[in-house]
Write a protein that holds these residues in place. Structure first.
Motif, PDB file in Angstrom:
ATOM      1  N   ALA A  72      -0.268  12.191 -38.934  1.00  0.00           N
ATOM      2  CA  ALA A  72       0.557  13.384 -39.110  1.00  0.00           C
ATOM      3  C   ALA A  72      -0.031  14.322 -40.154  1.00  0.00           C
ATOM      4  O   ALA A  72      -0.589  13.893 -41.157  1.00  0.00           O
ATOM      5  N   ARG A  73       0.139  15.589 -39.876  1.00  0.00           N
ATOM      6  CA  ARG A  73      -0.191  16.638 -40.831  1.00  0.00           C
ATOM      7  C   ARG A  73       1.079  17.450 -41.005  1.00  0.00           C
ATOM      8  O   ARG A  73       1.609  17.979 -40.034  1.00  0.00           O
ATOM      9  N   LEU A  74       1.575  17.501 -42.234  1.00  0.00           N
ATOM     10  CA  LEU A  74       2.812  18.244 -42.475  1.00  0.00           C
ATOM     11  C   LEU A  74       2.536  19.738 -42.480  1.00  0.00           C
ATOM     12  O   LEU A  74       1.539  20.199 -43.019  1.00  0.00           O
ATOM     13  N   ILE A  75       3.448  20.459 -41.870  1.00  0.00           N
ATOM     14  CA  ILE A  75       3.334  21.913 -41.797  1.00  0.00           C
ATOM     15  C   ILE A  75       4.068  22.510 -42.981  1.00  0.00           C
ATOM     16  O   ILE A  75       5.215  22.162 -43.250  1.00  0.00           O
ATOM     17  N   ASP A  76       3.398  23.402 -43.680  1.00  0.00           N
ATOM     18  CA  ASP A  76       4.022  24.105 -44.800  1.00  0.00           C
ATOM     19  C   ASP A  76       4.885  25.215 -44.206  1.00  0.00           C
ATOM     20  O   ASP A  76       4.383  26.269 -43.810  1.00  0.00           O
ATOM     21  N   GLU A  77       6.191  24.946 -44.142  1.00  0.00           N
ATOM     22  CA  GLU A  77       7.103  25.882 -43.488  1.00  0.00           C
ATOM     23  C   GLU A  77       7.152  27.240 -44.185  1.00  0.00           C
ATOM     24  O   GLU A  77       7.472  28.253 -43.563  1.00  0.00           O
ATOM     25  N   SER A  78       6.805  27.276 -45.466  1.00  0.00           N
ATOM     26  CA  SER A  78       6.845  28.554 -46.182  1.00  0.00           C
ATOM     27  C   SER A  78       5.709  29.482 -45.754  1.00  0.00           C
ATOM     28  O   SER A  78       5.724  30.668 -46.057  1.00  0.00           O
ATOM     29  N   ARG A  79       4.718  28.946 -45.041  1.00  0.00           N
ATOM     30  CA  ARG A  79       3.575  29.763 -44.619  1.00  0.00           C
ATOM     31  C   ARG A  79       3.664  30.192 -43.155  1.00  0.00           C
ATOM     32  O   ARG A  79       2.735  30.802 -42.634  1.00  0.00           O
ATOM     33  N   VAL A  80       4.778  29.887 -42.507  1.00  0.00           N
ATOM     34  CA  VAL A  80       4.943  30.263 -41.098  1.00  0.00           C
ATOM     35  C   VAL A  80       5.164  31.770 -41.004  1.00  0.00           C
ATOM     36  O   VAL A  80       5.996  32.333 -41.695  1.00  0.00           O
ATOM     37  N   GLN A  81       4.385  32.409 -40.145  1.00  0.00           N
ATOM     38  CA  GLN A  81       4.454  33.863 -39.946  1.00  0.00           C
ATOM     39  C   GLN A  81       5.204  34.167 -38.648  1.00  0.00           C
ATOM     40  O   GLN A  81       5.359  33.298 -37.804  1.00  0.00           O
ATOM     41  N   THR A  82       5.605  35.422 -38.478  1.00  0.00           N
ATOM     42  CA  THR A  82       6.305  35.818 -37.249  1.00  0.00           C
ATOM     43  C   THR A  82       5.633  36.982 -36.530  1.00  0.00           C
ATOM     44  O   THR A  82       6.212  37.578 -35.634  1.00  0.00           O
ATOM     45  N   ASP A  83       4.397  37.308 -36.913  1.00  0.00           N
ATOM     46  CA  ASP A  83       3.711  38.412 -36.237  1.00  0.00           C
ATOM     47  C   ASP A  83       3.215  38.000 -34.849  1.00  0.00           C
ATOM     48  O   ASP A  83       3.090  38.829 -33.956  1.00  0.00           O
ATOM     49  N   ALA A  84       2.937  36.719 -34.667  1.00  0.00           N
ATOM     50  CA  ALA A  84       2.546  36.184 -33.365  1.00  0.00           C
ATOM     51  C   ALA A  84       3.132  34.773 -33.258  1.00  0.00           C
ATOM     52  O   ALA A  84       3.335  34.105 -34.270  1.00  0.00           O
ATOM     53  N   VAL A  85       3.386  34.335 -32.042  1.00  0.00           N
ATOM     54  CA  VAL A  85       4.033  33.038 -31.830  1.00  0.00           C
ATOM     55  C   VAL A  85       3.154  31.899 -32.327  1.00  0.00           C
ATOM     56  O   VAL A  85       1.959  31.836 -32.023  1.00  0.00           O
ATOM     57  N   GLN A  86       3.758  31.023 -33.127  1.00  0.00           N
ATOM     58  CA  GLN A  86       3.077  29.816 -33.610  1.00  0.00           C
ATOM     59  C   GLN A  86       4.113  28.705 -33.762  1.00  0.00           C
ATOM     60  O   GLN A  86       5.311  28.930 -33.612  1.00  0.00           O
ATOM     61  N   ILE A  87       3.630  27.515 -34.088  1.00  0.00           N
ATOM     62  CA  ILE A  87       4.533  26.381 -34.263  1.00  0.00           C
ATOM     63  C   ILE A  87       5.568  26.712 -35.344  1.00  0.00           C
ATOM     64  O   ILE A  87       5.271  27.425 -36.292  1.00  0.00           O
ATOM     65  N   LEU A  88       6.772  26.245 -35.136  1.00  0.00           N
ATOM     66  CA  LEU A  88       7.958  26.438 -35.970  1.00  0.00           C
ATOM     67  C   LEU A  88       8.619  27.793 -35.796  1.00  0.00           C
ATOM     68  O   LEU A  88       9.642  28.052 -36.410  1.00  0.00           O
ATOM     69  N   ASN A  89       8.068  28.643 -34.936  1.00  0.00           N
ATOM     70  CA  ASN A  89       8.745  29.911 -34.651  1.00  0.00           C
ATOM     71  C   ASN A  89       9.875  29.678 -33.667  1.00  0.00           C
ATOM     72  O   ASN A  89       9.796  28.822 -32.788  1.00  0.00           O
ATOM     73  N   LYS A  90      10.920  30.484 -33.841  1.00  0.00           N
ATOM     74  CA  LYS A  90      11.994  30.565 -32.849  1.00  0.00           C
ATOM     75  C   LYS A  90      11.637  31.783 -32.011  1.00  0.00           C
ATOM     76  O   LYS A  90      11.421  32.871 -32.553  1.00  0.00           O
ATOM     77  N   VAL A  91      11.521  31.585 -30.712  1.00  0.00           N
ATOM     78  CA  VAL A  91      11.079  32.652 -29.828  1.00  0.00           C
ATOM     79  C   VAL A  91      12.155  32.934 -28.787  1.00  0.00           C
ATOM     80  O   VAL A  91      12.581  32.037 -28.072  1.00  0.00           O
TER      81      VAL A  91
END
Length: 156
Positions: A72-91
């Motif tokens: 496992a690699r933990l995702i830093d949720e504070s670095r999630v962007q919304t300019d393009a779809v990526q993991i952890l985005n609500k679409v």
């Protein structure tokens, strides 16, 4: 095994499940095996065979979960962007044929839960949405054919 990306919450749920299986279920099954063994002839003891089979399944599950978190690699949720779809985005997407609007959160395979609107990034729809932006229309090949979706909104 491939790297598995997950949230800290998802990682902690898996650790809790491993802990439960090892500290609660494993002793319960061991007790069932011991009880069945005490009943005599193991060659004709269906209870013993069933308990051993349950133990094998549980041990395989523990091994699978441990393998999952070891990669496992933990995702830093504070670095999630919304300019393009990526993991952890609500679409929020709209089916261009019937105008049905759906909202999905893209998560790791281990955290997918369709009832909660969480789809794995490995699914055809999620793969088709990755990297796209609001306003994009994407044609995605799904088992029933090709579906066309417009991305309406990307959020966290």
């Amino acid at each position: 095994m491939a790297v598995s990306y997950m949230t800290e919450d998802g990682y902690n749920k898996i650790l809790a499940e491993i802990n439960y299986l090892e500290t609660v279920k494993r002793p319960e099954i061991s007790a069932q095996i011991a009880e069945a063994r005490d009943k005599g002839d193991l060659s004709e003891n269906a209870e013993y065979g069933a308990a051993k089979e349950v133990q094998e399944i549980m041990e395989a599950k523990i091994a699978q979960l441990k393998s999952l978190i070891s990669n496992a690699r933990l995702i830093d949720e504070s670095r999630v962007q919304t300019d393009a779809v990526q993991i952890l985005n609500k679409v929020k997407i709209r089916n261009t044929k019937n105008n049905a609007v759906m909202t999905y959160t893209l998560v790791s395979d281990s955290e997918a839960n369709l009832k909660e609107g969480k789809i794995a990034v490995s699914t055809p729809i999620a793969k088709g949405l990755m990297g796209k932006k609001v306003g994009d229309v994407v044609d995605i090949t799904v088992p029933s054919g090709v579906m066309s979706f417009e991305i309406i909104e990307i959020s966290i």
